[in-house]
Design a protein around this motif. Structure first.
Motif, PDB file in Angstrom:
ATOM      1  N   ALA A 116      -3.132   1.187   5.328  1.00 52.48           N
ATOM      2  CA  ALA A 116      -1.993   0.601   4.609  1.00 52.48           C
ATOM      3  C   ALA A 116      -2.159   0.702   3.091  1.00 52.48           C
ATOM      4  CB  ALA A 116      -1.814  -0.865   5.017  1.00 52.48           C
ATOM      5  N   GLY A 117      -3.330   1.215   2.642  1.00 50.54           N
ATOM      6  CA  GLY A 117      -3.537   1.423   1.205  1.00 50.54           C
ATOM      7  C   GLY A 117      -4.597   0.555   0.553  1.00 50.54           C
ATOM      8  N   GLN A 118      -5.342  -0.204   1.343  1.00 46.86           N
ATOM      9  CA  GLN A 118      -6.413  -1.035   0.777  1.00 46.86           C
ATOM     10  C   GLN A 118      -7.677  -0.185   0.684  1.00 46.86           C
ATOM     11  OE1 GLN A 118      -7.165  -4.719   2.818  1.00 46.86           O
ATOM     12  NE2 GLN A 118      -8.608  -5.435   1.281  1.00 46.86           N
ATOM     13  N   LYS A 119      -7.641   0.712  -0.322  1.00 48.54           N
ATOM     14  CA  LYS A 119      -8.740   1.649  -0.554  1.00 48.54           C
ATOM     15  C   LYS A 119      -8.763   1.973  -2.038  1.00 48.54           C
ATOM     16  CE  LYS A 119      -7.645   5.807   1.271  1.00 48.54           C
ATOM     17  NZ  LYS A 119      -7.184   6.802   2.249  1.00 48.54           N
ATOM     18  N   LEU A 120      -9.939   2.341  -2.535  1.00 49.13           N
ATOM     19  CA  LEU A 120     -10.122   2.494  -3.974  1.00 49.13           C
ATOM     20  C   LEU A 120     -11.168   3.556  -4.267  1.00 49.13           C
ATOM     21  CD1 LEU A 120      -9.903   1.368  -6.963  1.00 49.13           C
ATOM     22  CD2 LEU A 120     -11.627  -0.300  -6.288  1.00 49.13           C
ATOM     23  N   ILE A 121     -10.839   4.444  -5.225  1.00 49.11           N
ATOM     24  CA  ILE A 121     -11.821   5.395  -5.764  1.00 49.11           C
ATOM     25  C   ILE A 121     -12.058   5.017  -7.222  1.00 49.11           C
ATOM     26  CG2 ILE A 121     -12.358   7.790  -6.368  1.00 49.11           C
ATOM     27  CD1 ILE A 121     -10.331   8.688  -4.284  1.00 49.11           C
ATOM     28  N   VAL A 122     -13.307   4.899  -7.602  1.00 52.06           N
ATOM     29  CA  VAL A 122     -13.663   4.622  -8.994  1.00 52.06           C
ATOM     30  C   VAL A 122     -14.564   5.746  -9.479  1.00 52.06           C
ATOM     31  CG1 VAL A 122     -14.890   3.073 -10.552  1.00 52.06           C
ATOM     32  CG2 VAL A 122     -13.447   2.125  -8.757  1.00 52.06           C
TER      33      VAL A 122
END
Length: 136
Positions: A116-122
């Motif tokens: 659903a979009g609860q992801k992160l690239i840093v």
């Protein structure tokens, strides 16, 4: 009048400490780390793209105790695979400090949340090494 040597060295020691301690970024700002509902102003990656991360900076994840934060590799990020995390954090309040430059990948450990979009690239930038007081 000349500046006493100890003040000169104290200034550089404080400057070096300030350079080492990083900035803490609140993931999701006021909303925290949660499953997007479609009414957000931006995605987690859009938020990350507006910031500059360096070694020593940290991410502060605030989330429901039912959820978790998983550090994963790029392949598991793309497929939302939560079965083989590099690191797993739960408890609702996590601070993750960057100890190297490069890319870091995070997903929710809650079923369906990553999709659903609860992801992160840093992306953490290389830091410039400050000159020692003798070189300055």
């Amino acid at each position: 009048s000349a500046v006493p040597k100890f003040l000169f060295y104290a200034f550089f020691a404080c400057s070096a400490l300030a350079a080492v301690s990083g900035v803490q970024f609140q993931v999701g700002e006021k909303l925290g780390w949660r499953k997007p509902n479609g009414h957000e102003n931006e995605t987690y990656n859009e938020w990350a793209g507006k910031n500059r991360f360096r070694i020593g900076d940290s991410l502060h994840f605030k989330y429901s105790r039912k959820d978790s934060v998983l550090e994963v590799d790029s392949g598991d990020y793309k497929t939302c695979n939560a079965s083989n995390p590099i690191g797993k954090f739960d408890g609702g309040d996590t601070i993750f400090e960057f100890d190297r430059s490069g890319s870091f990948y995070f997903i929710s450990g809650q079923s369906g949340h990553c999709e659903a979009g609860q992801k992160l690239i840093v992306r953490v930038m290389h830091t410039e090494i400050a000159p020692s007081p003798s070189e300055a």
